[in-house]
Design a protein around this motif. Sequence first.
Motif, short mmCIF file in Angstrom:
data_model
loop_
_atom_site.label_atom_id
_atom_site.label_comp_id
_atom_site.label_asym_id
_atom_site.label_seq_id
_atom_site.Cartn_x
_atom_site.Cartn_y
_atom_site.Cartn_z
N VAL A 173 95.28 70.85 42.03
CA VAL A 173 96.37 69.86 41.95
C VAL A 173 96.87 69.54 43.36
O VAL A 173 97.07 70.43 44.19
CB VAL A 173 97.50 70.38 41.07
CG1 VAL A 173 98.72 69.47 41.13
CG2 VAL A 173 97.02 70.53 39.63
N ARG A 205 99.43 66.94 43.62
CA ARG A 205 100.71 66.24 43.47
C ARG A 205 101.30 66.54 42.10
O ARG A 205 100.59 66.52 41.09
CB ARG A 205 100.49 64.73 43.64
CG ARG A 205 101.70 63.83 43.38
CD ARG A 205 101.22 62.39 43.52
NE ARG A 205 102.22 61.43 43.07
CZ ARG A 205 102.86 60.59 43.86
NH1 ARG A 205 102.62 60.58 45.15
NH2 ARG A 205 103.72 59.72 43.36
N ILE A 206 102.60 66.82 42.07
CA ILE A 206 103.35 66.95 40.82
C ILE A 206 104.44 65.89 40.84
O ILE A 206 105.22 65.82 41.79
CB ILE A 206 103.99 68.34 40.66
CG1 ILE A 206 102.92 69.44 40.72
CG2 ILE A 206 104.74 68.43 39.33
CD1 ILE A 206 103.50 70.84 40.73
N SER A 207 104.50 65.07 39.79
CA SER A 207 105.50 64.01 39.72
C SER A 207 106.40 64.21 38.50
O SER A 207 105.93 64.57 37.43
CB SER A 207 104.82 62.64 39.61
OG SER A 207 104.01 62.39 40.74
N GLN A 208 107.67 63.97 38.69
CA GLN A 208 108.61 63.92 37.58
C GLN A 208 108.74 62.46 37.17
O GLN A 208 109.10 61.61 37.99
CB GLN A 208 109.97 64.48 37.99
CG GLN A 208 111.03 64.39 36.88
CD GLN A 208 112.40 64.79 37.36
OE1 GLN A 208 112.56 65.30 38.45
NE2 GLN A 208 113.41 64.56 36.53
N THR A 233 108.66 63.73 43.53
CA THR A 233 107.33 64.30 43.65
C THR A 233 107.34 65.59 44.46
O THR A 233 108.26 65.84 45.25
CB THR A 233 106.35 63.32 44.32
OG1 THR A 233 106.82 63.02 45.65
CG2 THR A 233 106.23 62.03 43.54
N ILE A 271 103.30 73.55 45.04
CA ILE A 271 102.48 73.27 43.86
C ILE A 271 101.89 74.55 43.29
O ILE A 271 101.93 74.79 42.08
CB ILE A 271 101.35 72.28 44.23
CG1 ILE A 271 101.94 70.90 44.55
CG2 ILE A 271 100.32 72.18 43.11
CD1 ILE A 271 100.93 69.92 45.11
N ILE A 297 102.46 76.15 39.45
CA ILE A 297 101.32 76.43 38.57
C ILE A 297 101.24 77.92 38.26
O ILE A 297 100.93 78.31 37.12
CB ILE A 297 100.02 75.93 39.22
CG1 ILE A 297 100.04 74.40 39.28
CG2 ILE A 297 98.80 76.41 38.43
CD1 ILE A 297 98.85 73.80 40.00
N LEU A 315 106.21 66.07 33.52
CA LEU A 315 105.66 66.52 34.79
C LEU A 315 104.18 66.19 34.79
O LEU A 315 103.43 66.67 33.94
CB LEU A 315 105.88 68.02 34.97
CG LEU A 315 107.32 68.49 35.11
CD1 LEU A 315 107.36 70.01 35.17
CD2 LEU A 315 107.98 67.89 36.35
N PHE A 319 100.68 66.39 36.68
CA PHE A 319 99.92 67.13 37.68
C PHE A 319 98.64 66.34 37.98
O PHE A 319 97.78 66.19 37.10
CB PHE A 319 99.57 68.52 37.18
CG PHE A 319 100.76 69.40 36.92
CD1 PHE A 319 101.09 70.43 37.80
CD2 PHE A 319 101.54 69.22 35.78
CE1 PHE A 319 102.18 71.26 37.55
CE2 PHE A 319 102.64 70.04 35.54
CZ PHE A 319 102.96 71.06 36.43
N TYR A 370 109.50 68.40 31.03
CA TYR A 370 110.53 69.05 31.84
C TYR A 370 111.88 68.79 31.19
O TYR A 370 112.29 67.64 31.04
CB TYR A 370 110.49 68.49 33.27
CG TYR A 370 111.45 69.16 34.23
CD1 TYR A 370 111.63 70.54 34.23
CD2 TYR A 370 112.16 68.40 35.16
CE1 TYR A 370 112.49 71.15 35.12
CE2 TYR A 370 113.02 69.01 36.07
CZ TYR A 370 113.19 70.37 36.04
OH TYR A 370 114.04 70.99 36.94
#
Length: 242
Positions: free
Chosen positions: A108, A110-113, A125, A132, A136, A160, A162, A176
């Motif tokens: 991964v 990038r994690i975005s809300q 993000t 990250i 995880i 969220l 990923f 989330y």
Amino acid sequence: MKLRTAMLCLLLAGLTLLTSCGGAAELHYADGAYRNEKDGTAFVLAPLCYRALSSLEDEEIARIVGARNEKPLYAIEGMDSALWLTDENFDLYYSESVALPELWEMRVTRISQCVSGAYALPLRTITRSEQIDDVIETYRLGTTVPGEEIIPQPASRYELVFESSDYPGIAYVLEYWTFTEDVEVYAPLNADGSLPDLYPGLEAEIRNGEAVFQLGRYLMYDRVSDRVYVMKDILESYFTSE
């Protein structure tokens, strides 16, 4: 696009693609997968936590044919259409010949809300690799609680998303949940009146003859397993630092 289709037709025999010059391949459901009776290829519907990030609707690769209705399957931008397809709802279908990766196997980046379904318009993000990895790892090894134990309704629900460098056209999606007050989970005491060791790492106390565990105000939820993951302030602090 016509040129691309023509090229696919010329390469069909060597690449064993699903499409042919005569149109999209027909898939029929049997033994847990959608199968092409002519060449033996088969696609499996992935769990809901896997989502396609695009649906190239001018590239219909296959069509699920059933007794009641039909569903076209399309190519996904950045993914091999011989192995990965999607429908108009961005559900993911993957070839039986490949293994569906676990979240921690996806690399991964990038994690975005996001508001539900609005993956192209993230609210916040996380892109730092160590953050990250921490999120995880919390999902993989952290404290979890059955979703049915969460009584109060979240004040806000987000998704969220990923995203991965190894699988650029698909995402892993969890929910989330945020609350205005700390979430508590109750459980019976042990026979000797002591606190049960149900949720290691959580603060607990005895109140009115019951064990009370404190989950905090921020939870991550996997709708497939119906498990809640205790995040404490991890995501909030990482989103803020971005």
